[in-house]
Enzyme design. Structure first.
Site, PDB file in Angstrom:
ATOM      1  N   HIS A 150       0.816  -1.213   0.000  1.00 53.47           N
ATOM      2  CA  HIS A 150       0.000   0.000   0.000  1.00 53.47           C
ATOM      3  C   HIS A 150       0.858   1.276   0.000  1.00 53.47           C
ATOM      4  O   HIS A 150       0.316   2.376  -0.088  1.00 53.47           O
ATOM      5  CB  HIS A 150      -0.931   0.038   1.211  1.00 53.47           C
ATOM      6  CG  HIS A 150      -1.935  -1.070   1.221  1.00 53.47           C
ATOM      7  ND1 HIS A 150      -2.742  -1.358   0.137  1.00 53.47           N
ATOM      8  CD2 HIS A 150      -2.266  -1.979   2.184  1.00 53.47           C
ATOM      9  CE1 HIS A 150      -3.515  -2.383   0.431  1.00 53.47           C
ATOM     10  NE2 HIS A 150      -3.240  -2.786   1.661  1.00 53.47           N
ATOM     11  N   ASP A 201      -2.433 -10.909  -2.134  1.00 57.65           N
ATOM     12  CA  ASP A 201      -3.001 -10.406  -0.891  1.00 57.65           C
ATOM     13  C   ASP A 201      -4.470 -10.078  -1.157  1.00 57.65           C
ATOM     14  O   ASP A 201      -4.848  -9.743  -2.284  1.00 57.65           O
ATOM     15  CB  ASP A 201      -2.235  -9.152  -0.470  1.00 57.65           C
ATOM     16  CG  ASP A 201      -2.628  -8.636   0.900  1.00 57.65           C
ATOM     17  OD1 ASP A 201      -1.921  -8.945   1.867  1.00 57.65           O
ATOM     18  OD2 ASP A 201      -3.646  -7.917   0.994  1.00 57.65           O
ATOM     19  N   HIS A 226      -6.075  -7.552  -0.393  1.00 59.09           N
ATOM     20  CA  HIS A 226      -6.249  -6.138  -0.693  1.00 59.09           C
ATOM     21  C   HIS A 226      -5.511  -5.748  -1.975  1.00 59.09           C
ATOM     22  O   HIS A 226      -4.465  -6.312  -2.298  1.00 59.09           O
ATOM     23  CB  HIS A 226      -5.720  -5.278   0.465  1.00 59.09           C
ATOM     24  CG  HIS A 226      -6.421  -5.526   1.765  1.00 59.09           C
ATOM     25  ND1 HIS A 226      -6.084  -6.584   2.583  1.00 59.09           N
ATOM     26  CD2 HIS A 226      -7.432  -4.866   2.375  1.00 59.09           C
ATOM     27  CE1 HIS A 226      -6.869  -6.561   3.666  1.00 59.09           C
ATOM     28  NE2 HIS A 226      -7.688  -5.538   3.557  1.00 59.09           N
ATOM     29  N   ASP A 276      -4.311 -12.969   4.234  1.00 56.40           N
ATOM     30  CA  ASP A 276      -5.601 -12.394   4.621  1.00 56.40           C
ATOM     31  C   ASP A 276      -6.734 -12.892   3.729  1.00 56.40           C
ATOM     32  O   ASP A 276      -7.871 -12.442   3.858  1.00 56.40           O
ATOM     33  CB  ASP A 276      -5.553 -10.863   4.623  1.00 56.40           C
ATOM     34  CG  ASP A 276      -4.939 -10.275   3.376  1.00 56.40           C
ATOM     35  OD1 ASP A 276      -4.635 -11.043   2.440  1.00 56.40           O
ATOM     36  OD2 ASP A 276      -4.744  -9.046   3.333  1.00 56.40           O
TER      37      ASP A 276
END
Length: 370
Positions: A174, A211, A213, A291
Site C-alpha cells: 500500500h 493479498d 487487498h 488475509d
C-alpha cells in the site's frame, strides 16, 4: 546523500539538472548500496530478522495486523525440522540513500541540495512526525509518543524487511514512492524492482499480488512502466478503494467477499495462464498475503489453510516451469493462525520439491533487504 559531488552531476549552478543527471545519481546509489550481498553456501535463501517483530509496549495490538507472526513462522519451521536457525539470512537495514532510490521527489531533492529550488517537506520528512507515522500504521496513540521512540520501535523494523527468494516479512504493497498507508511505511516492492533493474540488469518483472487487498502502492509506482506486468487478485469490496491505481493493473482479477477456496483457485489458474501468455518476465515478485483465509476480519474471503498452500504451490510451480526466479513476501494476514498456515505452506513447497529449506544451496546468492 552519498552521491557524486554536485560538480560531477551538474555542470553549472545556473542550469537545472537534467533527467539523465538524476538517473545517474539513482543508479550510483543502487550500485553502491550494501543491501545486496553474497550469501554463504551454508545458508538457505530465507530472510528473517528478529527486529521484524514489532513490539511497542502492547500498542501494536491496537492494529489487527499480527506484527509477531514473522518470528513464529520461523519457529514453526525450526520446530518441525524444516529449517535450522543457522541457515536463516539476517538482512541489513536500508539507509536513507537506499530508500531515496524510489522516491518520486528525488529530482526536487537534488535541486534542493543545490539550492536551486525552495525546500519542501518530502515523504521522508513527514516520517519525522509521530502523528504522520500513526496515521500510516493506523495506530492513533502512536501520535502521542516522542519520535525517537517511534523511530526505534516502528520505523527501524520496517527498514530491515526485503528479500530474495523467500522473505518471511515484507510485502508493504500500500506504500508507493511518496505516500504510505495501510500499515505500509516503505515501498519495499518498488525498491526491490528498481534495484533489480539497475543492479541485476533485469528488464521485465511480473508482480503477482495475491493479498486480499489491492496493491495500490506498486501499481502507482509502475503503472506507466511497460517493464512491469501486474497481476492483482483482490477483493474490490475492501480497502483501499484506489480506483486510480486500479486503472494501472495489467490483469485485474476481482474476488468478491465470501469467495470459496475452489472458486478462488480456479480464478488463479486462469489468471496465471493469461499472465504466462501476455508477459515473459525475468523475475517474479510474489506478494503472498494470508488475509485471504476464511475468518480473516479484513480480507473477508473464505479460503482454507490448504487452499493457501495450493495457491502458493501454483505460483511457485508457474515460476519453476518457466524457469523464472521468484521473490516471495508474506504481506497481510490478520489472524494468529496465519503464521502456522505460512509455515505449513513453506513445508508443502519443500515437500513438493519447489524449494529446499533443509539443504544449503550450491554457490552464492545476491540478496536485497529493507
Amino acid at each position: 546523500m552519498s552521491t557524486s559531488s554536485p560538480s560531477n552531476a551538474i555542470s553549472g549552478a545556473s542550469s537545472s539538472p537534467s533527467s539523465e543527471d538524476v538517473e545517474t545519481i539513482r543508479k550510483n546509489r543502487v550500485l553502491s548500496s550494501k543491501l545486496y550481498f553474497d550469501i554463504s553456501d551454508t545458508m538457505v535463501p530465507l530472510i528473517y530478522s528478529s527486529s521484524y517483530d514489532i513490539a511497542f509496549f502492547g500498542l501494536e495490538k491496537l492494529h489487527p495486523f499480527d506484527s509477531s507472526k514473522w518470528g513464529r513462522i520461523c519457529q514453526f519451521l525450526i520446530k518441525d525440522g524444516i529449517l535450522q536457525q543457522s541457515q536463516i539470512v539476517e538482512p541489513l537495514e536500508a539507509s536513507n540513500d537506499d530508500l531515496l532510490v524510489v522516491i518520486k521527489s528525488i529530482f526536487r531533492t537534488l535541486c534542493q541540495k543545490l539550492n536551486l529550488l525552495p525546500k519542501r517537506k518530502t515523504y521522508f520528512g513527514n516520517l519525522n512526525s509521530s502523528s504522520n507515522v500513526s496515521k500510516i500504521i493506523e495506530v492513533p496513540p502512536i501520535a502521542l509518543l516522542p519520535h525517537w521512540l517511534v523511530r526505534q520501535k516502528v520505523l527501524y523494523p520496517f527498514r530491515k524487511q526485503r528479500g530474495w527468494a523467500i522473505n518471511v516479512g515484507g510485502g508493504f504493497h500500500h506504500c508507493c514512492a511518496d505516500k504510505g498507508g495501510g500499515f505500509c511505511v516503505y515501498a519495499d516492492i518498488s525498491l526491490c524492482i528498481t534495484f533489480a533493474f539497475m543492479r541485476l540488469d533485469i528488464s521485465r518483472v511480473m508482480i503477482i499480488d495475491l493479498d486480499a487487498h489491492q496493491g495500490n502502492g506498486h501499481e502507482m509506482d509502475f503503472g506507466k512502466d511497460r517493464r512491469v506486468y501486474t497481476l492483482d487478485m483482490y477483493n474490490p469490496d475492501i480497502y483501499p478503494f484506489d480506483f486510480k491505481a486500479r486503472a494501472y493493473i495489467d490483469q485485474s482479477v476481482k474476488v468478491k467477499s465470501a469467495t470459496s477456496t475452489n472458486v478462488y483457485l480456479k480464478k488463479l489458474d486462469k489468471a496465471l495462464e493469461v499472465a504466462g501468455i501476455c508477459f515473459k518476465p525475468e523475475l517474479i515478485v510474489y506478494n503472498a498475503g494470508t488475509d485471504i483465509l476464511d475468518g480473516d476480519p479484513l480480507g473477508e474471503l473464505k479460503v482454507s489453510p490448504d487452499g493457501v498452500a495450493s495457491r502458493d504451490e501454483k505460483v511457485f510451480r508457474f515460476a519453476k516451469e518457466k524457469n523464472i526466479p521468484l521473490v516471495m513476501l508474506t504481506s497481510g494476514g490478520y489472524m494468529k493462525s496465519s503464521a502456522k498456515v505460512i509455515a505449513d505452506s513453506l513445508t508443502n513447497l519443500s515437500n513438493k520439491g519447489l524449494i529446499d529449506l533443509a539443504t544449503p544451496p550450491l554457490g552464492t546468492f545476491l540478496c536485497v533487504h529493507m
